[in-house]
Design a protein around this motif. Structure first.
Motif, PDB file in Angstrom:
ATOM      1  N   LEU A 178      -0.881  -1.903 -11.093  1.00 17.70           N
ATOM      2  CA  LEU A 178      -0.297  -1.664  -9.770  1.00 17.70           C
ATOM      3  C   LEU A 178      -1.318  -1.983  -8.677  1.00 17.70           C
ATOM      4  N   PHE A 179      -2.571  -1.544  -8.879  1.00 17.82           N
ATOM      5  CA  PHE A 179      -3.618  -1.800  -7.886  1.00 17.82           C
ATOM      6  C   PHE A 179      -3.902  -3.294  -7.744  1.00 17.82           C
ATOM      7  N   GLU A 180      -3.748  -4.043  -8.833  1.00 16.43           N
ATOM      8  CA  GLU A 180      -4.027  -5.485  -8.789  1.00 16.43           C
ATOM      9  C   GLU A 180      -3.046  -6.235  -7.883  1.00 16.43           C
ATOM     10  N   GLU A 215      10.491  -5.623  -3.085  1.00  9.16           N
ATOM     11  CA  GLU A 215      11.637  -4.975  -3.730  1.00  9.16           C
ATOM     12  C   GLU A 215      12.007  -5.703  -5.027  1.00  9.16           C
ATOM     13  N   GLN A 216      11.766  -7.029  -5.070  1.00 16.37           N
ATOM     14  CA  GLN A 216      12.181  -7.843  -6.204  1.00 16.37           C
ATOM     15  C   GLN A 216      11.225  -7.744  -7.399  1.00 16.37           C
ATOM     16  N   ASN A 217       9.906  -7.662  -7.137  1.00 20.25           N
ATOM     17  CA  ASN A 217       8.968  -7.710  -8.265  1.00 20.25           C
ATOM     18  C   ASN A 217       8.279  -6.381  -8.585  1.00 20.25           C
ATOM     19  N   GLY A 245      10.875  -0.183  -2.637  1.00 18.23           N
ATOM     20  CA  GLY A 245      11.444   0.241  -3.914  1.00 18.23           C
ATOM     21  C   GLY A 245      12.476   1.330  -3.737  1.00 18.23           C
ATOM     22  N   PRO A 246      13.219   1.627  -4.800  1.00 14.68           N
ATOM     23  CA  PRO A 246      14.262   2.665  -4.751  1.00 14.68           C
ATOM     24  C   PRO A 246      13.664   4.045  -4.594  1.00 14.68           C
ATOM     25  N   LYS A 247      14.414   4.912  -4.010  1.00 19.00           N
ATOM     26  CA  LYS A 247      13.934   6.297  -3.845  1.00 19.00           C
ATOM     27  C   LYS A 247      13.992   7.060  -5.168  1.00 19.00           C
ATOM     28  N   HIS A 248      14.949   6.703  -6.010  1.00 21.54           N
ATOM     29  CA  HIS A 248      15.077   7.378  -7.310  1.00 21.54           C
ATOM     30  C   HIS A 248      15.541   6.367  -8.335  1.00 21.54           C
TER      31      HIS A 248
END
Length: 328
Positions: free
Chosen positions: A270-272, A299-301, A324-327
């Protein structure tokens, strides 16, 4: 703010810079800025960052709702005597009487976690001397929030600056016109620190969602009330908070809860996705304008089960921007 115990894992990346200051001096090296001898990249210790968080919470503690609710005192601070707080905890735990399934040591540990924000957040060694916590499993508390050492993206060149003073300290130096001193500074550096929040340990210390929000508030504002000539101009340039929410359909709440607690994706990957590079034509950084910071997550990747909170980006509604989605 939500005062429920934290249930979702969080991994965050903090970017901050220093201009003509010493972000973390090394007392074993004449207070020179800390650096990695192999790469000459600057270092700021995790203890230094935790100190800034503690100072902010001590200056701006939230209002305590009730005596039974979490408090916002700070245990590790200037002039504090840990043993006094420990004895207060032991007495309070004794006064509470026996609680089914709990020992005196466990109740004392819970009291310290409830009263002190930094114990609840970072943990600590609570046993000193000959007391009920010594030798107990509750004498050491592992906090849910942990930092890595911050490291600069490029090598730093510490400067030693000589300063003069027209006054003298001792009577025997009264005839001198000037006294000399020196300070060490880093002309410019951009640092990154990584942080991790574990819901498993949050359950043990009572760390809540409200505590997490306070942590991020402290990280964003910790340099604003810590100004000094020694630290120069220090600014937070980025705070990327990856929240794990689960990959299942919202109807499958139990599985989502399990995944959110365990984690849905590797933190280092995630950090990368946050790229920090020098702009074309620049050999070394002299200001933040020489860097290009790019978040490649969209949102896509963005991996399933992950929500990215851009806490350093505040929209017109006063809330941070989210990808991103909330849930789920």
């Amino acid at each position: 703010m939500n005062n429920n115990i934290l249930t979702n894992r969080h991994d965050f990346l903090l970017l901050f810079e220093v201009v003509n200051g010493n972000p973390n001096g090394d007392p074993d090296a004449g207070n020179l800025p800390r650096l990695d001898p192999n790469t000459n990249r600057g270092i700021v210790s995790d203890v230094c960052l935790k100190r800034k968080v503690r100072n902010y919470v001590e200056l701006f503690p939230p209002k305590r709702v009730s005596d039974a609710a979490n408090g916002y005192n700070i245990l590790i601070k200037q002039g504090s005597v840990i043993e006094r707080a420990q004895q207060d905890a032991i007495k309070a735990a004794k006064d509470e009487g026996s609680i089914a399934g709990s020992s005196h040591a466990e109740r004392a540990k819970n009291w310290l976690c409830r009263e002190f924000y930094d114990v609840r957040t970072f943990g600590g060694v609570l046993s000193t001397g000959d007391d009920v916590l010594k030798g107990s499993a509750y004498g050491q508390v592992r906090g849910p929030v942990q930092f890595t050492f911050a490291q600069s993206f490029h090598p730093i060149t510490p400067l030693e600056v000589t300063i003069t003073r027209c006054a003298v300290t001792k009577e025997e130096d009264a005839g001198k016109e000037r006294t000399m001193g020196n300070k060490h500074i880093v002309p410019y550096a951009l640092y990154a620190a990584k942080g991790y929040v574990s819901p498993a340990f949050a359950e043990r210390t009572g760390f809540t969602n409200a505590d997490l929000e306070l942590l991020f508030q402290a990280l964003l504002n910790m340099f604003e009330h810590d100004r000094s000539a020694a630290r120069g101009e220090m600014i937070v340039r980025g705070l990327y908070d990856f929240e794990h929410v689960g990959t299942q359909h919202p109807n499958n709440a139990e599985q989502n809860k399990k995944e959110a607690r365990l984690g849905c994706y590797h933190a280092h990957k995630l950090f990368e996705g946050i790229k920090v590079t020098l702009r074309e034509g620049r050999a070394f950084p002299e200001s933040f304008a020489d860097y290009e910071v790019k978040c490649e997550w969209t949102e896509q990747n963005l991996p399933r089960g992950i929500v990215l909170h851009l806490r350093h980006e505040i929209g017109p509604d006063g809330k941070h921007r989210t990808i991103g989605p909330k849930h789920g």
